[in-house]
Motif scaffolding. Structure first.
Motif, mmCIF file in Angstrom:
data_model
loop_
_atom_site.group_PDB
_atom_site.id
_atom_site.type_symbol
_atom_site.label_atom_id
_atom_site.label_comp_id
_atom_site.label_asym_id
_atom_site.label_seq_id
_atom_site.Cartn_x
_atom_site.Cartn_y
_atom_site.Cartn_z
ATOM 1 N N LYS A 3 13.031 18.605 48.123
ATOM 2 C CA LYS A 3 11.682 19.130 48.049
ATOM 3 C C LYS A 3 10.706 18.000 47.729
ATOM 4 O O LYS A 3 10.991 17.139 46.888
ATOM 5 N N ILE A 4 9.542 18.034 48.373
ATOM 6 C CA ILE A 4 8.516 17.018 48.151
ATOM 7 C C ILE A 4 7.219 17.713 47.741
ATOM 8 O O ILE A 4 6.806 18.696 48.367
ATOM 9 N N ALA A 5 6.581 17.196 46.695
ATOM 10 C CA ALA A 5 5.317 17.772 46.221
ATOM 11 C C ALA A 5 4.327 16.670 45.876
ATOM 12 O O ALA A 5 4.724 15.571 45.462
ATOM 13 N N VAL A 6 3.052 16.987 46.029
ATOM 14 C CA VAL A 6 1.950 16.132 45.586
ATOM 15 C C VAL A 6 1.019 16.972 44.731
ATOM 16 O O VAL A 6 0.655 18.090 45.118
ATOM 17 N N VAL A 7 0.643 16.434 43.579
ATOM 18 C CA VAL A 7 -0.355 17.080 42.728
ATOM 19 C C VAL A 7 -1.488 16.088 42.536
ATOM 20 O O VAL A 7 -1.286 15.000 41.972
ATOM 21 N N GLY A 30 14.167 17.334 43.891
ATOM 22 C CA GLY A 30 12.798 17.207 44.355
ATOM 23 C C GLY A 30 12.166 15.889 43.967
ATOM 24 O O GLY A 30 12.623 15.207 43.040
ATOM 25 N N VAL A 31 11.118 15.529 44.686
ATOM 26 C CA VAL A 31 10.308 14.353 44.389
ATOM 27 C C VAL A 31 8.879 14.839 44.197
ATOM 28 O O VAL A 31 8.316 15.476 45.096
ATOM 29 N N VAL A 32 8.309 14.560 43.043
ATOM 30 C CA VAL A 32 6.965 15.023 42.718
ATOM 31 C C VAL A 32 6.052 13.819 42.520
ATOM 32 O O VAL A 32 6.341 12.956 41.686
ATOM 33 N N TYR A 33 4.972 13.776 43.283
ATOM 34 C CA TYR A 33 4.023 12.664 43.193
ATOM 35 C C TYR A 33 2.880 13.003 42.251
ATOM 36 O O TYR A 33 2.189 14.011 42.425
ATOM 37 N N LEU A 34 2.683 12.166 41.272
ATOM 38 C CA LEU A 34 1.542 12.195 40.367
ATOM 39 C C LEU A 34 0.491 11.258 40.938
ATOM 40 O O LEU A 34 0.822 10.152 41.384
ATOM 41 N N THR A 35 -0.766 11.667 40.951
ATOM 42 C CA THR A 35 -1.824 10.811 41.481
ATOM 43 C C THR A 35 -2.949 10.649 40.471
ATOM 44 O O THR A 35 -3.159 11.492 39.604
ATOM 45 N N ALA A 36 -3.659 9.536 40.608
ATOM 46 C CA ALA A 36 -4.811 9.246 39.756
ATOM 47 C C ALA A 36 -5.733 8.294 40.495
ATOM 48 O O ALA A 36 -5.304 7.574 41.399
ATOM 49 N N ARG A 37 -7.002 8.279 40.111
ATOM 50 C CA ARG A 37 -7.947 7.354 40.747
ATOM 51 C C ARG A 37 -7.730 5.932 40.285
ATOM 52 O O ARG A 37 -7.983 4.976 41.021
ATOM 53 N N GLY A 82 7.675 14.921 55.688
ATOM 54 C CA GLY A 82 6.986 16.195 55.512
ATOM 55 C C GLY A 82 6.825 16.519 54.044
ATOM 56 O O GLY A 82 7.246 15.752 53.168
ATOM 57 N N ILE A 83 6.232 17.689 53.762
ATOM 58 C CA ILE A 83 5.964 18.048 52.375
ATOM 59 C C ILE A 83 6.089 19.561 52.203
ATOM 60 O O ILE A 83 5.858 20.342 53.130
ATOM 61 N N ASP A 84 6.473 19.964 50.986
ATOM 62 C CA ASP A 84 6.705 21.378 50.673
ATOM 63 C C ASP A 84 5.617 21.984 49.794
ATOM 64 O O ASP A 84 5.336 23.183 49.907
ATOM 65 N N VAL A 85 5.039 21.193 48.909
ATOM 66 C CA VAL A 85 4.026 21.700 47.983
ATOM 67 C C VAL A 85 2.900 20.681 47.863
ATOM 68 O O VAL A 85 3.151 19.505 47.579
ATOM 69 N N VAL A 86 1.675 21.133 48.091
ATOM 70 C CA VAL A 86 0.487 20.314 47.858
ATOM 71 C C VAL A 86 -0.427 21.108 46.938
ATOM 72 O O VAL A 86 -0.828 22.230 47.275
ATOM 73 N N ILE A 87 -0.749 20.541 45.784
ATOM 74 C CA ILE A 87 -1.669 21.202 44.853
ATOM 75 C C ILE A 87 -2.895 20.306 44.688
ATOM 76 O O ILE A 87 -2.816 19.247 44.064
ATOM 77 N N GLN A 88 -4.002 20.750 45.279
ATOM 78 C CA GLN A 88 -5.252 19.994 45.186
ATOM 79 C C GLN A 88 -5.927 20.387 43.869
ATOM 80 O O GLN A 88 -6.743 21.300 43.806
ATOM 81 N N ASN A 89 -5.577 19.668 42.826
ATOM 82 C CA ASN A 89 -6.079 19.936 41.487
ATOM 83 C C ASN A 89 -7.180 18.970 41.070
ATOM 84 O O ASN A 89 -7.899 19.223 40.111
ATOM 85 N N GLY A 90 -7.310 17.874 41.780
ATOM 86 C CA GLY A 90 -8.282 16.854 41.388
ATOM 87 C C GLY A 90 -9.703 17.382 41.420
ATOM 88 O O GLY A 90 -10.077 18.175 42.286
#
Length: 282
Positions: A3-7, A30-37, A82-90
């Motif tokens: 599973k692949i996710a981006v938050v 799963g692989v979960v990506y944490l993002t920041a500016r 590909g990706i399974d979960v995208v959470i546009q929280n920013g």
């Protein structure tokens, strides 16, 4: 398949809790990506979660930059296919009492146009039964606007591009000093959230009509409710009657929506809070 996710916007607050929760839920599956500016913020958040025994990945992301969003999507495509979960929280979070003219442009650029960038960039990467969420607010209902402005942000009638153009028109009205006389809410956050939910509904309608859309993809807006974060403390201090959740508590309902099982068909194109749909026209 892993599973692949981006938050997005996940170096603190609800975003950080979402990454934590997904990492715990999926474990090594799963692989979960944490993002920041800023890389320094992202590195600190990654170190915190790895100190808890979790293994998120990091990628820099600035929602206000088309190139930055595209770079993240390209990385996910090349690395995982590909990706399974995208959470546009920013989101851009204004300080309490900040004037509308100071916040309108950066907030709409990040929260609204940033959401549209994410929807466009990640649509081609969505796998079967993928879940994509736009974190918005219970303020994001059409009834929050006066009747004469509602057609501009009617997600059931307008296209995503039309809604984004309406948000630009709103920014011009704020900066030109005419927003109040045109009937726009005084608080920028209200208009922004209505626009995010409207965009989600409009995009969901387009996706449903797309014959190339993978099976069982769900797109929704979600409100985590009042949550104790750095961005909300100033507001909550003046609202003692509000019972706010911790970020981890608030994240639970969002993760539930982001991981609904295959063959789930609803909710779709809705605003969801506490696992229940809030009517857009309510």
């Amino acid at each position: 398949m892993t599973k692949i996710a981006v938050v997005t916007g996940s170096n603190r607050g609800i975003g950080l809790a979402l990454v934590r929760g997904l990492c715990r839920l999926w474990g090594g599956g799963g692989v979960v990506y944490l993002t920041a500016r800023r890389d320094s913020d992202g590195d600190a958040a990654i170190a915190l979660l790895r100190g808890e025994g979790l293994s998120p990945e990091y990628h820099r992301l600035d929602l206000a930059s088309e190139d930055s969003v595209t770079a993240l999507a390209r990385h996910i495509g090349r690395s995982h296919g590909g990706i399974d979960v995208v959470i546009q929280n920013g989101a851009y979070a204004p300080a309490p009492g900040s004037p509308a003219y100071a916040d309108a442009r950066p907030m709409i650029e990040a929260n609204n146009h940033g959401s549209w960038r994410m929807l466009r960039a990640f649509r081609p990467l969505l796998r079967e039964s993928a879940r994509m969420l736009v974190v918005a607010s219970g303020f994001g209902t059409l009834s929050r606007l006066p009747e004469h402005l509602q057609p501009m942000l009617d997600g059931d009638e307008r296209t995503p591009d039309e809604i984004e153009a309406a948000m630009d028109s709103y920014v011009e009205a704020v900066e030109g000093g005419t927003a109040r006389e045109r009937g726009w809410p005084d608080w920028v956050n209200v208009t922004s959230k209505v626009g995010q939910v409207a965009l989600t509904r409009a995009a969901a309608r387009q996706w449903r009509a797309d014959p190339d859309m993978p099976k069982d993809v769900l797109l929704n807006a979600v409100c985590p409710g009042w949550t104790i974060t750095d961005a909300t403390r100033g507001y909550l201090a003046s609202m003692p009657e509000v019972s706010a959740k911790t970020p981890d508590e608030a994240a639970a309902d969002v993760i539930w929506l982001a991981t609904l099982p295959p063959d789930t068909t609803a909710p779709y194109g809705e605003l969801v809070q506490y696992r229940k749909v809030i009517p857009f026209r309510g």
